[in-house]
Design an enzyme around this catalytic site. Structure first.
Site, mmCIF file in Angstrom:
data_model
loop_
_atom_site.group_PDB
_atom_site.id
_atom_site.type_symbol
_atom_site.label_atom_id
_atom_site.label_comp_id
_atom_site.label_asym_id
_atom_site.label_seq_id
_atom_site.Cartn_x
_atom_site.Cartn_y
_atom_site.Cartn_z
ATOM 1 N N ARG A 260 0.722 -0.712 -0.004
ATOM 2 C CA ARG A 260 0.118 -0.086 0.274
ATOM 3 C C ARG A 260 0.919 1.321 0.105
ATOM 4 O O ARG A 260 0.337 2.535 0.265
ATOM 5 C CB ARG A 260 -0.772 0.182 1.507
ATOM 6 C CG ARG A 260 -1.509 -0.969 1.370
ATOM 7 C CD ARG A 260 -2.541 -0.107 1.011
ATOM 8 N NE ARG A 260 -4.383 -1.481 0.595
ATOM 9 C CZ ARG A 260 -5.242 -1.173 1.006
ATOM 10 N NH1 ARG A 260 -5.522 -0.558 2.395
ATOM 11 N NH2 ARG A 260 -6.039 -2.656 1.410
ATOM 12 N N ARG B 88 -3.455 6.137 1.241
ATOM 13 C CA ARG B 88 -3.764 7.846 1.505
ATOM 14 C C ARG B 88 -3.209 8.669 2.473
ATOM 15 O O ARG B 88 -3.713 9.510 2.552
ATOM 16 C CB ARG B 88 -5.533 7.244 2.616
ATOM 17 C CG ARG B 88 -6.382 7.203 1.252
ATOM 18 C CD ARG B 88 -7.785 6.940 1.715
ATOM 19 N NE ARG B 88 -6.989 5.724 2.594
ATOM 20 C CZ ARG B 88 -8.328 4.395 2.804
ATOM 21 N NH1 ARG B 88 -9.290 4.788 3.401
ATOM 22 N NH2 ARG B 88 -7.458 3.748 3.389
ATOM 23 N N ARG C 272 -6.337 11.304 -5.997
ATOM 24 C CA ARG C 272 -8.133 11.113 -5.685
ATOM 25 C C ARG C 272 -8.908 11.484 -4.956
ATOM 26 O O ARG C 272 -10.389 11.585 -5.515
ATOM 27 C CB ARG C 272 -7.853 10.241 -4.531
ATOM 28 C CG ARG C 272 -9.014 9.318 -3.742
ATOM 29 C CD ARG C 272 -8.910 8.135 -4.474
ATOM 30 N NE ARG C 272 -10.002 7.696 -3.760
ATOM 31 C CZ ARG C 272 -11.184 7.843 -3.478
ATOM 32 N NH1 ARG C 272 -11.883 8.653 -4.527
ATOM 33 N NH2 ARG C 272 -11.890 7.249 -2.287
ATOM 34 N N TYR D 242 -14.364 -12.691 0.232
ATOM 35 C CA TYR D 242 -15.579 -11.018 0.097
ATOM 36 C C TYR D 242 -16.189 -11.703 -1.249
ATOM 37 O O TYR D 242 -17.412 -11.005 -0.703
ATOM 38 C CB TYR D 242 -14.408 -10.240 -0.700
ATOM 39 C CG TYR D 242 -13.410 -9.406 0.214
ATOM 40 C CD1 TYR D 242 -14.372 -8.281 0.685
ATOM 41 C CD2 TYR D 242 -12.064 -9.516 0.382
ATOM 42 C CE1 TYR D 242 -13.041 -7.759 1.811
ATOM 43 C CE2 TYR D 242 -11.412 -8.914 1.134
ATOM 44 C CZ TYR D 242 -11.782 -8.406 1.826
ATOM 45 O OH TYR D 242 -10.880 -7.007 2.611
HETATM 46 O O1 CP3 Z 1 -0.048 -1.891 -2.339
HETATM 47 C C1 CP3 Z 1 -0.658 -0.468 -3.102
HETATM 48 O O2 CP3 Z 1 0.340 0.811 -3.658
HETATM 49 C C2 CP3 Z 1 -0.607 -1.157 -4.684
HETATM 50 C C3 CP3 Z 1 -2.076 -0.683 -4.831
HETATM 51 C C4 CP3 Z 1 -3.197 -2.081 -3.497
HETATM 52 C C5 CP3 Z 1 -4.439 -1.630 -3.278
HETATM 53 N N1 CP3 Z 1 -5.304 -2.219 -3.013
HETATM 54 C C6 CP3 Z 1 -4.947 0.411 -3.272
HETATM 55 C C7 CP3 Z 1 -5.901 0.232 -2.724
HETATM 56 C C8 CP3 Z 1 -3.105 -3.056 -3.178
HETATM 57 C C9 CP3 Z 1 -2.109 -3.912 -3.292
HETATM 58 C C10 CP3 Z 1 -4.379 -3.193 -2.483
HETATM 59 C C11 CP3 Z 1 -4.908 -4.928 -2.130
HETATM 60 C C12 CP3 Z 1 -6.096 -5.332 -1.316
HETATM 61 N N2 CP3 Z 1 -7.450 -4.681 -1.689
HETATM 62 C C13 CP3 Z 1 -6.367 -6.109 -0.537
HETATM 63 C C14 CP3 Z 1 -4.605 -7.475 -0.384
HETATM 64 C C15 CP3 Z 1 -3.864 -6.359 0.661
HETATM 65 C C16 CP3 Z 1 -3.917 -5.974 2.164
HETATM 66 O O3 CP3 Z 1 -4.429 -4.903 2.875
HETATM 67 O O4 CP3 Z 1 -4.961 -6.970 2.690
HETATM 68 C C17 CP3 Z 1 -7.023 -6.063 -0.261
HETATM 69 C C18 CP3 Z 1 -7.905 -6.712 1.174
HETATM 70 C C19 CP3 Z 1 -7.956 -4.875 -0.704
HETATM 71 C C20 CP3 Z 1 -9.294 -4.474 -0.762
HETATM 72 C C21 CP3 Z 1 -9.595 -3.299 -0.368
HETATM 73 N N3 CP3 Z 1 -9.332 -2.557 -0.905
HETATM 74 C C22 CP3 Z 1 -10.170 -2.838 0.785
HETATM 75 C C23 CP3 Z 1 -10.298 -3.666 2.349
HETATM 76 C C24 CP3 Z 1 -10.191 -1.663 0.831
HETATM 77 C C25 CP3 Z 1 -10.711 -0.676 1.800
HETATM 78 C C26 CP3 Z 1 -9.762 -0.437 3.254
HETATM 79 C C27 CP3 Z 1 -9.132 0.126 3.015
HETATM 80 O O5 CP3 Z 1 -8.103 1.165 2.964
HETATM 81 O O6 CP3 Z 1 -10.587 1.727 2.887
HETATM 82 C C28 CP3 Z 1 -9.673 -0.988 -0.508
HETATM 83 C C29 CP3 Z 1 -9.323 0.136 -1.253
HETATM 84 C C30 CP3 Z 1 -8.084 0.642 -1.418
HETATM 85 N N4 CP3 Z 1 -6.804 -0.545 -1.834
HETATM 86 C C31 CP3 Z 1 -7.471 1.883 -1.298
HETATM 87 C C32 CP3 Z 1 -5.811 1.607 -1.383
HETATM 88 C C33 CP3 Z 1 -4.535 2.954 -1.960
HETATM 89 C C34 CP3 Z 1 -8.090 3.286 -0.615
HETATM 90 C C35 CP3 Z 1 -9.627 3.887 -1.318
HETATM 91 C C36 CP3 Z 1 -9.279 4.938 -1.170
HETATM 92 O O7 CP3 Z 1 -8.453 5.967 -1.538
HETATM 93 O O8 CP3 Z 1 -10.042 5.423 -0.853
#
Ligand code: CP3
Length: 336
Positions: free
Chosen positions: A18, A22, A31, A144
């Site tokens: 990640r 944010r 964003r 999910y």
């Molecule tokens: O690592 C990186 O920088 C690459 C981007 C990346 C994102 N999601 C961007 C993201 C990667 C590799 C993921 C993987 C992902 N997505 C996982 C596995 C990794 C982990 O953290 O366990 C999971 C479970 C998801 C599903 C997901 N996507 C959730 C549960 C959420 C919401 C949680 C939160 O933090 O708000 C997301 C959204 C998400 N994916 C964001 C980002 C940057 C935040 C979205 C936003 O900008 O509002």
């Protein structure tokens, strides 16, 4: 890339799960103009946030900006990212009969925007920075798909798994087929290594993992284009490490609930490891952050095949200066 192959390196490479997110002002600015899903589906913006994170932090690898849940849309799943709520699936799979309406993803062209983002990112990145592609692992995606969002106890997921083993395995096999094609299309577009995120697999008992999950994760990894390193990551996996190793991967991701030296011993020194700083250590004072990072490097002991990372993704409130400081500390303390 050399660390993935357990070759000698001048210093321990580091990137952070990640790393584009944010906590970073540049990300929030992009964003602010669009939704999360639209950002994922707009290749020039996805490439921009991917590259900006690498340049701002000075990390040794890029990970393509995307999400593990995108693959669910071509399966016929309606996906939404509700502001501040996280992902919501409007038509979750709940009963054995629901499994039949999942579409086998015959061709993965529906995710062309990811491949285009990879091509653009590869062109924009410095040549010595590798680009990592990724997908969710079958169990985490299934959770999910079935829960309809995040979950605490995975009641619907485990009920389907226990009561309807036939449909469960059919669903997991369908997901695994789609994932292998998806990863290979990312590789074709320019991803040089790929990571499977099994973020929630730690909710399973070791025997359930072996029976209901391992064969499907193994199938994905077995079908990845030969020669491309696979990083196999999960959290809460202290009781699953040997089984995860058996499922496959050139690099096993460890979270902070295991000591890195114990975890590495258990998966075997014939595989590389990635990890495993607690993401919350990034909230500590620099001297304490440094001590935590040093403790991990000491456990790796200079053995080839360690990639420094967090044990899970960066939290949104993380101070960006501490992240930059961590990258510098790891480079400096690990210089051979
Ligand atoms: O690592 C990186 O920088 C690459 C981007 C990346 C994102 N999601 C961007 C993201 C990667 C590799 C993921 C993987 C992902 N997505 C996982 C596995 C990794 C982990 O953290 O366990 C999971 C479970 C998801 C599903 C997901 N996507 C959730 C549960 C959420 C919401 C949680 C939160 O933090 O708000 C997301 C959204 C998400 N994916 C964001 C980002 C940057 C935040 C979205 C936003 O900008 O509002």
């Amino acid at each position: 890339m050399r660390a993935c192959r357990r070759e000698e390196v001048p210093y321990t490479p580091i990137w952070l799960m990640r790393q584009a997110g944010r906590y970073m002002r540049e990300y929030r600015e992009v964003r602010a103009k669009t939704t999360f899903l639209e950002l994922c589906k707009t290749p020039d913006l996805a490439a921009e946030v991917t590259v900006t994170a690498v340049e701002r932090l000075g990390v040794d690898a890029a990970i393509i900006f995307a999400d593990i849940l995108l693959i669910l849309e071509p399966m016929g799943i309606e996906l939404e990212f509700a502001e501040s709520e996280g992902p919501v699936i409007h038509n979750p799979v709940r009963k054995a009969g629901d499994v039949e309406r999942l579409r086998d993803v015959e061709d993965v062209n529906a995710l062309e925007f990811v491949y285009e983002a990879i091509r653009q990112t590869r062109r924009a990145l410095k040549p010595d920075i590798p680009l990592i592609g990724f997908c969710g692992a079958p169990f985490t995606l299934a959770s999910y798909l079935i829960e309809g969002g995040g979950s605490k106890n995975y009641v619907h997921t485990k009920r389907l798994m226990y009561d309807d083993a036939g449909p469960w395995h059919a669903m997991m096999a369908l997901i695994a087929r789609a994932l292998a094609k998806y990863l290979n299309a990312q590789i074709e577009a320019g991803a040089q290594a790929v990571q499977l995120f099994d973020s929630w697999v730690g909710c399973l008992s070791p025997d359930d993992y072996r029976e209901f999950v391992l064969p499907h994760t193994r199938e994905v990894i077995r079908n990845v284009t030969p020669g491309v390193p696979v990083i196999h990551f999960g959290t809460g996996t202290a009781a699953l490490l040997e089984s995860m190793r058996e499922a496959g991967g050139d690099v096993i991701g460890l979270d902070w609930r295991v000591r890195l030296d114990d975890g590495w011993q258990r998966v075997g020194h014939n595989v590389a490891v990635m990890g495993n700083l607690d993401p919350v250590a990034l909230f500590a004072r620099p001297d304490n952050l440094r001590a935590q990072a040093k403790h991990i490097l000491d456990q790796a002991g200079g053995r080839p095949g360690h990639i420094f990372n967090l044990g899970h993704g960066i939290l949104p409130e993380t101070p960006v200066d501490n992240v930059i400081a961590l990258v510098d500390m790891v480079h400096e303390m690990s210089a051979r």
